[in-house]
Motif scaffolding. Structure first.
Motif, PDB file in Angstrom:
ATOM      1  N   LEU A   1      13.951   3.997   5.808  1.00  0.00           N
ATOM      2  CA  LEU A   1      15.247   2.516   5.283  1.00  0.00           C
ATOM      3  C   LEU A   1      14.911   1.231   5.716  1.00  0.00           C
ATOM      4  CD1 LEU A   1      18.286   5.307   5.838  1.00  0.00           C
ATOM      5  CD2 LEU A   1      16.669   5.237   3.497  1.00  0.00           C
ATOM      6  N   PHE A   2      14.184   0.971   5.743  1.00  0.00           N
ATOM      7  CA  PHE A   2      13.989  -1.078   6.339  1.00  0.00           C
ATOM      8  C   PHE A   2      14.174  -2.121   5.443  1.00  0.00           C
ATOM      9  CE2 PHE A   2       9.820   0.432   9.138  1.00  0.00           C
ATOM     10  CZ  PHE A   2      10.591   1.576  10.642  1.00  0.00           C
ATOM     11  N   TYR A   3      14.899  -2.614   5.882  1.00  0.00           N
ATOM     12  CA  TYR A   3      15.423  -3.715   4.930  1.00  0.00           C
ATOM     13  C   TYR A   3      15.973  -3.835   3.747  1.00  0.00           C
ATOM     14  CZ  TYR A   3      10.085  -4.612   6.723  1.00  0.00           C
ATOM     15  OH  TYR A   3       8.986  -4.805   7.719  1.00  0.00           O
ATOM     16  N   LYS A   4      16.655  -2.701   4.194  1.00  0.00           N
ATOM     17  CA  LYS A   4      17.562  -2.414   3.538  1.00  0.00           C
ATOM     18  C   LYS A   4      19.137  -2.972   3.432  1.00  0.00           C
ATOM     19  CE  LYS A   4      16.352   1.382   1.639  1.00  0.00           C
ATOM     20  NZ  LYS A   4      15.676   1.614  -0.023  1.00  0.00           N
ATOM     21  N   LYS A   5      19.330  -3.898   4.928  1.00  0.00           N
ATOM     22  CA  LYS A   5      20.853  -3.964   4.816  1.00  0.00           C
ATOM     23  C   LYS A   5      20.348  -5.995   5.129  1.00  0.00           C
ATOM     24  CE  LYS A   5      22.856  -0.448   6.978  1.00  0.00           C
ATOM     25  NZ  LYS A   5      23.747  -0.500   8.093  1.00  0.00           N
TER      26      LYS A   5
ATOM     27  N   VAL B   1       8.076   2.578   4.319  1.00  0.00           N
ATOM     28  CA  VAL B   1       9.829   2.190   4.807  1.00  0.00           C
ATOM     29  C   VAL B   1      10.305   2.543   4.579  1.00  0.00           C
ATOM     30  CG1 VAL B   1      10.079  -0.280   3.403  1.00  0.00           C
ATOM     31  CG2 VAL B   1       8.469  -0.574   4.490  1.00  0.00           C
ATOM     32  N   GLU B   2      10.140   3.585   3.073  1.00  0.00           N
ATOM     33  CA  GLU B   2      10.849   4.229   2.157  1.00  0.00           C
ATOM     34  C   GLU B   2      11.910   4.704   3.731  1.00  0.00           C
ATOM     35  OE1 GLU B   2      12.736   4.932  -1.014  1.00  0.00           O
ATOM     36  OE2 GLU B   2      12.286   2.152  -0.803  1.00  0.00           O
ATOM     37  N   HIS B   3      11.341   5.662   3.877  1.00  0.00           N
ATOM     38  CA  HIS B   3      11.558   6.558   4.588  1.00  0.00           C
ATOM     39  C   HIS B   3      11.990   6.731   5.615  1.00  0.00           C
ATOM     40  CE1 HIS B   3      10.954  10.554   6.998  1.00  0.00           C
ATOM     41  NE2 HIS B   3      10.681  10.485   8.176  1.00  0.00           N
TER      42      HIS B   3
ATOM     43  N   PRO C   1       1.155  -0.978   0.423  1.00  0.00           N
ATOM     44  CA  PRO C   1       0.037  -0.224   0.061  1.00  0.00           C
ATOM     45  C   PRO C   1       0.874   1.162  -0.265  1.00  0.00           C
ATOM     46  CG  PRO C   1      -0.058  -1.525   1.467  1.00  0.00           C
ATOM     47  CD  PRO C   1       0.727  -2.222   1.033  1.00  0.00           C
ATOM     48  N   HIS C   2       0.762   2.283  -0.857  1.00  0.00           N
ATOM     49  CA  HIS C   2       1.329   3.405  -0.942  1.00  0.00           C
ATOM     50  C   HIS C   2       1.791   3.827  -0.052  1.00  0.00           C
ATOM     51  CE1 HIS C   2       3.534   6.797  -3.404  1.00  0.00           C
ATOM     52  NE2 HIS C   2       2.878   7.366  -2.548  1.00  0.00           N
ATOM     53  N   LYS C   3       0.877   4.231   1.403  1.00  0.00           N
ATOM     54  CA  LYS C   3       1.747   4.916   2.520  1.00  0.00           C
ATOM     55  C   LYS C   3       2.682   4.310   3.526  1.00  0.00           C
ATOM     56  CE  LYS C   3      -2.754   8.265   3.257  1.00  0.00           C
ATOM     57  NZ  LYS C   3      -3.644   7.457   4.110  1.00  0.00           N
ATOM     58  N   VAL C   4       2.178   2.813   3.480  1.00  0.00           N
ATOM     59  CA  VAL C   4       3.512   1.766   3.365  1.00  0.00           C
ATOM     60  C   VAL C   4       4.501   1.734   3.223  1.00  0.00           C
ATOM     61  CG1 VAL C   4       3.815  -1.234   4.022  1.00  0.00           C
ATOM     62  CG2 VAL C   4       1.413  -0.032   4.775  1.00  0.00           C
TER      63      VAL C   4
END
Length: 194
Positions: free
Chosen positions: A190-194, A186-188, A179-182
């Motif tokens: 930086l989740f799951y980047k590593k 996530v982007e803001h 969903p767009h807000k999710v």
């Protein structure tokens, strides 16, 4: 009596597949509301792989705010960990005696239901709404004709949070899967980047 469908998950992160199933259950079954129960610690998953409980709950809030029949729930945050579904159901029934609680699960989970703690008690006291999965294996005969088990012809969604996390880590574009807000959250962060 209000019929509540409980859709349990770590929602790490919640994605469009979760919403499609939840909305289908809300619109095409006799359930009045779907509660997305954010599991702080699934006994079958490593705690270390999970985002903080608050972040996962917040993403469920963001994902469901436009769906009046779908509600986020943090009920398991207040229970001893790791928690078992039978304990959560007992707690909910005590807290909300005016509601009737049912479980929502995929066929794959139904096939392993016999391994759940006190699964007979769950089946005796609660209906189970089952959505189809492509690779669910052989149906356990004890569940095939049980009147408490309701098969709902929801769309088959082969999308997993694991796939999304791996894709983000590998710098793939997952915008359409969340969903767009999710996705923005996530982007803001930086989740799951590593």
């Amino acid at each position: 009596m209000l019929k509540i469908g409980l859709y349990f998950g770590t929602f790490n992160p919640i994605h469009i597949g979760h919403l499609i199933i939840a909305n289908h259950m809300a619109e095409y079954s006799n359930l009045d509301q779907i509660w997305m129960v954010v599991t702080p610690h699934n006994p079958h998953k490593q705690k270390s792989t999970l985002l903080d409980d608050y972040h996962r709950l917040h993403m469920v809030h963001l994902a469901t705010e436009d769906y009046p029949k779908i509600k986020p729930s943090d009920i398991e945050f207040k229970l001893p960990q790791p928690n078992y579904t039978v304990n959560t159901l007992f707690h909910l029934q005590e807290k909300y005696p005016e509601y009737e609680f049912s479980l929502i699960m995929g066929e794959d989970n139904l096939n392993s239901l016999h391994k759940w703690k006190n699964y007979e008690v769950i089946l005796q006291n609660h209906d189970i709404y089952v959505y189809p999965r492509l690779h669910s294996g052989e149906m356990d005969p004890q569940f095939s004709d049980n009147p408490k088990i309701h098969r709902v012809g929801a769309p088959i969604i082969e999308l997993s949070s694991t796939f999304i996390r791996e894709s983000i880590k590998n710098k793939k574009n997952v915008t359409p899967l969340l969903p767009h807000k999710v996705w923005q959250y996530v982007e803001h962060n930086l989740f799951y980047k590593k």
